[in-house]
Design a protein around this motif. Structure first.
Motif, PDB file in Angstrom:
ATOM      1  N   UNK A 155       0.304   3.660 -47.811  1.00 32.65           N
ATOM      2  CA  UNK A 155       1.690   3.254 -47.610  1.00 32.65           C
ATOM      3  C   UNK A 155       1.774   2.163 -46.556  1.00 32.65           C
ATOM      4  N   UNK A 156       2.760   1.280 -46.683  1.00 32.11           N
ATOM      5  CA  UNK A 156       2.940   0.248 -45.661  1.00 32.11           C
ATOM      6  C   UNK A 156       3.529   0.829 -44.387  1.00 32.11           C
ATOM      7  N   UNK A 157       3.441   0.061 -43.325  1.00 30.51           N
ATOM      8  CA  UNK A 157       4.064   0.447 -42.059  1.00 30.51           C
ATOM      9  C   UNK A 157       5.491  -0.052 -41.943  1.00 30.51           C
ATOM     10  N   UNK A 158       6.064  -0.522 -43.052  1.00 28.96           N
ATOM     11  CA  UNK A 158       7.454  -0.990 -43.053  1.00 28.96           C
ATOM     12  C   UNK A 158       8.358   0.086 -42.467  1.00 28.96           C
ATOM     13  N   UNK A 159       9.351  -0.332 -41.703  1.00 28.21           N
ATOM     14  CA  UNK A 159      10.199   0.608 -40.972  1.00 28.21           C
ATOM     15  C   UNK A 159      11.247   1.244 -41.881  1.00 28.21           C
ATOM     16  N   UNK A 160      11.476   2.530 -41.659  1.00 32.29           N
ATOM     17  CA  UNK A 160      12.564   3.231 -42.332  1.00 32.29           C
ATOM     18  C   UNK A 160      13.296   4.084 -41.306  1.00 32.29           C
ATOM     19  N   UNK A 161      14.545   4.435 -41.617  1.00 31.35           N
ATOM     20  CA  UNK A 161      15.383   5.232 -40.720  1.00 31.35           C
ATOM     21  C   UNK A 161      16.011   6.354 -41.550  1.00 31.35           C
ATOM     22  N   UNK A 191      13.648   5.999 -36.219  1.00 30.91           N
ATOM     23  CA  UNK A 191      12.954   4.942 -36.965  1.00 30.91           C
ATOM     24  C   UNK A 191      11.464   5.294 -37.021  1.00 30.91           C
ATOM     25  N   UNK A 192      10.901   5.240 -38.222  1.00 34.56           N
ATOM     26  CA  UNK A 192       9.476   5.494 -38.435  1.00 34.56           C
ATOM     27  C   UNK A 192       8.875   4.336 -39.234  1.00 34.56           C
ATOM     28  N   UNK A 193       7.564   4.127 -39.092  1.00 37.29           N
ATOM     29  CA  UNK A 193       6.853   3.411 -40.126  1.00 37.29           C
ATOM     30  C   UNK A 193       6.797   4.330 -41.337  1.00 37.29           C
ATOM     31  N   UNK A 194       6.850   3.755 -42.536  1.00 39.46           N
ATOM     32  CA  UNK A 194       6.848   4.602 -43.721  1.00 39.46           C
ATOM     33  C   UNK A 194       5.616   5.498 -43.768  1.00 39.46           C
ATOM     34  N   UNK A 195       4.467   4.941 -43.380  1.00 31.15           N
ATOM     35  CA  UNK A 195       3.253   5.750 -43.366  1.00 31.15           C
ATOM     36  C   UNK A 195       3.362   6.897 -42.376  1.00 31.15           C
ATOM     37  N   UNK A 196       3.963   6.625 -41.229  1.00 29.35           N
ATOM     38  CA  UNK A 196       4.111   7.671 -40.214  1.00 29.35           C
ATOM     39  C   UNK A 196       5.054   8.779 -40.641  1.00 29.35           C
ATOM     40  N   UNK A 197       6.134   8.411 -41.285  1.00 26.30           N
ATOM     41  CA  UNK A 197       7.099   9.389 -41.795  1.00 26.30           C
ATOM     42  C   UNK A 197       6.433  10.335 -42.790  1.00 26.30           C
ATOM     43  N   UNK A 198       5.715   9.765 -43.742  1.00 24.75           N
ATOM     44  CA  UNK A 198       5.059  10.594 -44.754  1.00 24.75           C
ATOM     45  C   UNK A 198       3.924  11.402 -44.129  1.00 24.75           C
ATOM     46  N   UNK A 199       3.186  10.814 -43.198  1.00 22.20           N
ATOM     47  CA  UNK A 199       2.080  11.527 -42.538  1.00 22.20           C
ATOM     48  C   UNK A 199       2.599  12.784 -41.833  1.00 22.20           C
ATOM     49  N   UNK A 200       3.707  12.651 -41.100  1.00 23.40           N
ATOM     50  CA  UNK A 200       4.274  13.800 -40.383  1.00 23.40           C
ATOM     51  C   UNK A 200       4.796  14.852 -41.360  1.00 23.40           C
ATOM     52  N   UNK A 201       5.396  14.400 -42.455  1.00 24.86           N
ATOM     53  CA  UNK A 201       5.913  15.340 -43.450  1.00 24.86           C
ATOM     54  C   UNK A 201       4.782  16.141 -44.088  1.00 24.86           C
ATOM     55  N   UNK A 202       3.719  15.445 -44.496  1.00 22.52           N
ATOM     56  CA  UNK A 202       2.604  16.136 -45.133  1.00 22.52           C
ATOM     57  C   UNK A 202       1.869  17.044 -44.149  1.00 22.52           C
ATOM     58  N   UNK A 203       1.712  16.594 -42.913  1.00 21.50           N
ATOM     59  CA  UNK A 203       1.014  17.407 -41.915  1.00 21.50           C
ATOM     60  C   UNK A 203       1.762  18.717 -41.663  1.00 21.50           C
ATOM     61  N   UNK A 204       3.084  18.630 -41.545  1.00 16.55           N
ATOM     62  CA  UNK A 204       3.875  19.841 -41.313  1.00 16.55           C
ATOM     63  C   UNK A 204       3.704  20.818 -42.471  1.00 16.55           C
ATOM     64  N   UNK A 205       3.606  20.282 -43.687  1.00 15.63           N
ATOM     65  CA  UNK A 205       3.496  21.127 -44.878  1.00 15.63           C
ATOM     66  C   UNK A 205       2.045  21.500 -45.197  1.00 15.63           C
TER      67      UNK A 205
END
Length: 253
Positions: A155-161, A191-205
């Motif tokens: 995933x890109x590091x593009x920012x999402x909120x 605000x997250x990088x898209x990769x960071x948002x998904x990384x945290x979501x998957x790690x929690x799960x």
């Protein structure tokens, strides 16, 4: 006493069902309209009857296929049909849920279809409110799934909120209960990088996939810039944070 009749197209879905519930709770006559209830905005089936006596129409429907041609056909056909039915019924306010970034330079096919939908609404002559939302917190898993190769998520590091669906439904219901306001943007507080948002979501799960940042990786078929998906000044910020949302929201089936 009922305050207004508000028809919610897509009213049995994730956002629509929440919008109907919130409007009902505030005394409005909220009607859930979808193929499940005999109303199909693409074929026009049931539209005239559903919109009879309606003050406001809320469109939170979504294309069943994300193929570029299919999604463009869905949103343009559905919206043309809705506008025609609204004019015949005397509807005075059209509310549509759309996306932050549709008015930015990008080549995402889904965004192009939403932009076409917005243009039809703006040119309809009906008062409108376009609620531009950022990506939902609920999308973390699906973004991972479409970006997975083997056990790696690129995933890109593009920012999402990102924003919670519950907060999106609150914003849409408020718009529906009010006067037409044109375009508004809504977002979550972080605000997250898209990769960071998904990384945290998957790690929690406890998902074993590895998330790798790759700024050339596509997002729904297109390479995006760092701020394509970030709202502008004046955005309405809602309060739900990722760390409080995750424990209350297991993966959707």
């Amino acid at each position: 006493m009922k305050m207004a009749k508000i028809v919610v197209i897509g009213g049995t879905g994730l956002i629509g069902s929440k919008v109907v519930k919130k409007l009902d709770a505030h005394g409005h006559e909220a009607v859930a309209a979808s193929p499940n209830t005999g109303v199909d905005s693409v074929t026009g089936e049931g539209l005239a009857d559903a919109l009879h006596g309606a003050d406001t129409v809320v469109d939170v429907s979504n294309s069943p296929s994300f193929a570029p041609e299919d999604v463009m056909e869905f949103f343009t056909t559905s919206t043309h049909n809705l506008v025609a039915a609204e004019k015949a019924a005397g509807v005075r306010h059209h509310v549509a849920l759309t996306i932050v970034g549709t008015n930015r330079p990008q080549t995402i096919p889904y965004f192009a279809a939403k932009s076409a939908q917005e243009e039809i609404i703006r040119e309809s002559g009906i008062g409108y409110s376009l609620v531009h939302a950022t990506q939902f917190l609920e999308f973390g898993g699906s973004i991972a799934d479409i970006s997975t190769e083997g056990d790696t998520v690129r995933l890109p590091g593009a920012l999402i909120q990102p924003i919670a669906a519950e907060d999106v439904s609150t914003a849409v219901a408020r718009a529906a209960a009010g006067e037409p306001v044109g375009d508004i943007e809504i977002a979550g507080p972080e605000v997250f990088g898209m990769d960071g948002f998904v990384r945290r979501t998957l790690a929690f799960r406890k998902d074993p996939r590895t998330v790798v940042r790759d700024d050339t990786a596509p997002y729904y078929g297109a390479v995006i810039e760092e701020r394509t998906l970030i709202p502008l000044e004046g955005v309405q910020i809602f309060s739900t944070r990722l760390d409080e949302w995750l424990p209350a929201n297991p993966p959707r089936a």
